[in-house]
Enzyme design. Structure first.
Site, mmCIF file in Angstrom:
data_model
loop_
_atom_site.group_PDB
_atom_site.id
_atom_site.type_symbol
_atom_site.label_atom_id
_atom_site.label_comp_id
_atom_site.label_asym_id
_atom_site.label_seq_id
_atom_site.Cartn_x
_atom_site.Cartn_y
_atom_site.Cartn_z
ATOM 1 C CD1 TRP A 154 -2.717 1.686 0.533
ATOM 2 C CD2 TRP A 154 -2.103 1.595 2.760
ATOM 3 N NE1 TRP A 154 -3.407 2.492 1.064
ATOM 4 C CE2 TRP A 154 -3.059 2.552 2.624
ATOM 5 C CE3 TRP A 154 -1.241 1.767 3.850
ATOM 6 C CZ2 TRP A 154 -3.534 3.656 3.413
ATOM 7 C CZ3 TRP A 154 -2.033 2.598 4.876
ATOM 8 C CH2 TRP A 154 -2.903 3.462 4.770
ATOM 9 C CG ASP A 235 -1.714 -2.774 7.624
ATOM 10 O OD1 ASP A 235 -1.092 -1.727 6.999
ATOM 11 O OD2 ASP A 235 -2.662 -2.659 8.212
ATOM 12 C CE LYS A 271 -9.750 -1.163 3.157
ATOM 13 N NZ LYS A 271 -8.726 -0.020 4.161
#
Lengths: 422, 452
Positions: A154, A235, A271
């Site tokens: 990311w 993460d 999410k």
């Protein structure tokens, strides 16, 4: 200066003129910043007038009608919250209840580590905030350390550790030829890194590639990281979203815990609970003992205080309301599985359509990869063609957000991809 | 055998060496690993030391620590005059009626989703916030010279502004008033600025040390950043008069000092939103540049929702637009985009003229109650014949009173009377009620007469 004044049509009083000796702005030399590569895609999409436009850019879930979703369990939680509670400041470390429930998700419902109070944990501003807080903490307390970041990752990961002023290196991860994991090179990089380096790992559903190590590969990764005394920072932005089962998606973390690592974890509810704009997450650091955990937590709070004082209450309330009510939690788990299943279904459909069109290329990576994103292998030029000719929006690294794919647009998308790759 | 560990430039060593090293490492024991660890903390994987073993426990935050101590106290007469959160006459936190209304509206609007906001937050929120602080008719707004970004309350706005300044401004020093909110120095230091102070409060008069302020700002290097409390100075409650503000403005502009306003109490000080924004508007009216951090924590009671805005007033529209793009680069690696809930409430209220009016009424009621508490405390001390001049209680403005009590007296009041306040003698008037004023007056009286 007189001309300027006349042109501006304003009479500035004498003292103001004296004070305005520096007539030009302090910021004249400020350069316009480049657009954020990911969020800029949605901006461009919104500006597009075409009825055929498709947004497979940003990783926010869409239902089969292409609409954003607010989970039913979230709506119910909000109904219960509204009108009942005050809006007082949370403690610096955030909602204790929310953090407790969040740790159970990552470390296990009956985790001994939680019982032994060995985990320093604070509420954070979603995944970004959790990573940033950890990066600042790393800089403060291990100032000579560096972070190893997978290639690719990311994009914001690089920004976060850079702004925290932690030197960064990269490690091999994605294997373009196989569109899978470059496992041998990854292990090599782990072994070659100086002892005690910090490694950023995606717990599941790697962003942007969707390529995850297998369980066996995770065990080996754990072994080598342990041998080098590296620090493993996970993460985890997609727990539940990858396989549909949060327990399964936490497997990598559980392996590391079994192997005795003292890990750190950034967790996000953006999410998997659809709470994107609420900015709810958690940073945890596993310590040797309760005393250490208290110390570490207090220092994390010291870093949060001059950044935002205390985290936002609303999203945290939603999370703790849902997770502490067995029925609501069950409903949440069901809704997460629905989202994950729809994405898995779209992967199958996209691959199937491409193969039906007789594409000369292999598209099995679409179903091999997991989570919200598919690393299509498209080149930036091909992506540009998709945007310019077909009004299909994605980031230029060829990352497709599968959540943006629907039964309504999957054929169109497959067709367009086929056109630019045949 | 002492294991050879691969150096970072191991790519230059042969693969045979690497294999040998790998073998050696696998054979190495835990203690050997930690002995030969290069410059870094010992391994984390052996049920032994964590890389963070050396981390010591941080001291309690002095302000928030007060509430922690208060909560522990079992006394029925305990009084929390620590953190600046408004309380009703009944000592309860308050959610404004208009805020509850806004919340219901948001709840009932089924079309609302929880998607990511843009990096700069809700556009309407930013526009309305700028109008609120600069005035609807502000030339700076009309000329598009203001960029406003949504941030996490006042703290977050200060931090984002400070980080921008540390990167893009030629002067890296910020002058903060002596005293100031305890968190200010940390915010600026962590952002990468160096912090100096300017004289502000005069303990002998319990008012402004205006001469000292002018001298200190006058001798600051040209271009330095200056933190100004827009109104209701925290912790002293001492504000410059309008004439003094004008003098400050002239001095600052003549030395090209950059104003950075912290506006945490607009509407809370005088009860009037426009009046409380006068200082800022004065600076904007001269066409110069400034930074403004705005908070809705107190004046809309949105504390925990973390709603605020950072505005940068620039000389030209194109500059404002460039500045905004750079602010985004500060925000993205910090929290990506701001929380949606609180800002949505603010928009709902500010854009509806009826709700806006309701808000101003509720806001004035809070401000009036505080002003009334000041009067009651002042009268109570006079009635007790408490030695000293206590007129500063009614002269100071906003949520806090800087009593002038020293830390020994404060400690005494906590011990004997279960009154909790910060050790600098700052009391939150919002924590008082008509019922509790006598108890506080008794405590102050006792502290002043029995302890010096």
């Amino acid at each position: 200066m007189a001309i300027r004044r006349a042109m501006s049509g304003r009479i500035m009083d004498r003292t103001a003129v004296v004070g305005a000796r520096y007539m030009s702005s302090w910021w004249r030399s400020v350069q316009p910043a480049p657009k954020d590569p990911i969020l800029g895609v949605t901006e461009a999409f919104l500006a597009d007038q075409s009825p055929d436009k498709v947004n497979v850019g940003v990783g926010a879930y869409r239902d089969d009608n292409g609409k954003p979703v607010v989970l039913e369990c979230v709506r119910e939680a909000e109904r219960r919250i509204a009108g009942n509670l005050n809006m007082e400041y949370l403690p610096m470390g955030g909602s204790v209840k929310m953090v407790e429930e969040t740790l159970k998700l990552a470390y296990g419902e009956n985790s001994e580590l939680i019982k032994e109070k060995r985990i320093a944990a604070v509420q954070a501003l979603s995944g970004t905030g959790a990573c940033r807080l950890f990066a600042d903490f790393q800089k403060h307390f291990c100032p000579d350390s560096q972070i190893y970041i997978p290639v690719p990752t990311w994009a914001n990961h690089h920004n976060i550790w850079r702004d925290a002023q932690v030197p960064q290196k990269t490690y091999h991860y994605y294997h373009p030829e196989s569109k899978g994991l470059d496992f041998a090179a990854m292990i090599d990089d782990i072994k070659n890194a100086p002892n005690g380096s910090f490694f950023l790992l995606h717990a599941c559903a790697h962003n942007p590639t969707g390529v995850d190590p297998s369980e066996e590969q995770w065990r080996e990764i754990s072994h080598h990281i342990k041998a080098k005394g590296h620090f493993a920072f996970f993460d985890m932005a997609y727990q539940g979203f990858a396989s549909g089962d949060p327990e399964k998606d936490a497997k990598a973390i559980r392996i590391f815990l079994e192997d005795g690592h003292h890990i750190g974890i950034a967790q996000s509810y953006a999410k998997n609970m659809g709470l994107y704009g609420q900015r709810v997450g958690c940073l945890s650091v596993l310590c040797e003992d309760e005393k250490q955990a208290v110390a570490v937590k207090s220092q994390l709070q010291q870093l949060a205080r001059p950044m935002y004082s205390n985290p936002p209450v609303h999203g945290a309330l939603i999370v703790s309301t849902i997770l502490s009510d067995p029925d609501l939690k069950k409903q949440w788990l069901k809704e997460v599985k629905v989202m994950a299943d729809r994405i898995i279904g779209m992967r199958t459909a996209l691959r199937g359509n491409l193969e039906k069109l007789g594409s000369p290329l292999s598209w099995q990576h679409i179903t091999n990869q997991i989570g919200m994103f598919c690393y299509s292998g498209l080149t930036p030029e091909q992506v540009d063609r998709l945007t310019n000719e077909f009004h299909i929006y994605m980031t230029r690294n060829g990352r497709i957000s599968m959540a943006g794919v629907t039964t309504g647009n999957v054929k169109y998308l497959a067709n367009a991809i086929h056109e630019v790759t045949k | 055998m002492r294991p050879e560990f691969a150096s970072p430039s191991s790519s230059s060593s042969s693969s045979a060496d690497r294999r040998l090293n790998a073998l050696v490492r696998h054979l190495a024991t835990a203690s050997m690993v930690s002995q030969t660890a290069v410059a870094f903390s010992p391994t984390s994987g052996f049920h032994g030391d964590s890389v963070f073993s050396h981390v010591v426990r941080a001291p309690e935050d002095p302000i928030l620590g007060v509430t922690v101590a208060y909560n522990k106290d079992p006394s029925p007469v305990k009084l929390n005059l620590g953190v600046g959160a408004y309380r009703t006459e009944e000592g309860k936190p308050l959610v404004l009626i208009v805020v509850r209304k806004a919340e219901q509206m948001l709840l009932n609007d089924k079309s609302r989703v929880k998607e990511y906001l843009p990096i700069v937050g809700i556009a309407e929120f930013n526009k309305l916030s700028a109008k609120l602080i600069f005035g609807a008719d502000s030339p700076a707004i009309r000329e598009n010279r203001v960029t406003t970004v949504q941030c996490l309350s006042g703290t977050g706005s200060l931090r984002v502004g400070a980080e921008f300044l540390a990167r893009h401004y030629h002067q890296k020093t910020i002058y903060i008033p002596q005293p100031t909110w305890g968190n200010h120095p940390k915010v600026f230091t962590l952002a990468g600025l160096s912090v100096k102070t300017y004289r502000y409060y005069d303990p002998t008069t319990r008012g402004m040390n205006f001469q000292g302020l002018l001298e200190d700002l006058g001798s600051a290097p040209s271009g330095s950043i200056v933190l100004l409390h827009a109104c209701a100075h925290n912790p002293t409650g001492v504000d410059p008069t309008l004439q003094q503000w004008e003098q400050i403005r002239q001095l600052m502009r003549s030395k090209a000092l950059l104003p950075f306003f912290d506006s945490a109490y607009q509407g809370f000080a005088s009860g009037n939103l426009d009046e409380d924004a006068q200082s800022i508007r004065m600076f904007v009216a001269d066409g110069g540049e400034c930074f403004v951090a705005q908070s809705y924590a107190k004046n809309m009671g949105l504390y925990g929702e973390r709603v605020g805005a950072l505005s940068v007033v620039c000389r030209a529209a194109d500059v404002a637009s460039k500045v905004e793009s750079q602010l985004k680069l500060v925000i993205r690696p910090m929290f990506s985009n701001p929380p949606i809930h609180g800002a949505s409430i603010v928009v709902t209220i500010l854009k509806d003229s009826n709700m806006f009016n309701e808000w101003t009424i509720e806001l004035k009621a809070m401000a009036d109650r505080i002003i009334s508490m000041r009067k009651q405390l002042f009268d109570a001390l006079r009635a007790r014949g408490t030695p000293g001049d206590w007129s500063h209680i009614i002269k100071q403005i906003g949520m806090f009173t800087f009593t002038g009590l020293n830390s020994k007296q404060v400690e005494f009041m906590t011990r004997e009377y279960h009154i909790y306040m910060t050790s600098d003698g700052r009391i939150s008037m919002a924590g008082l009620s008509s019922k509790t004023v006598p108890h506080l007056a008794d405590a102050i009286h006792a502290a002043v007469t029995r302890m010096s």
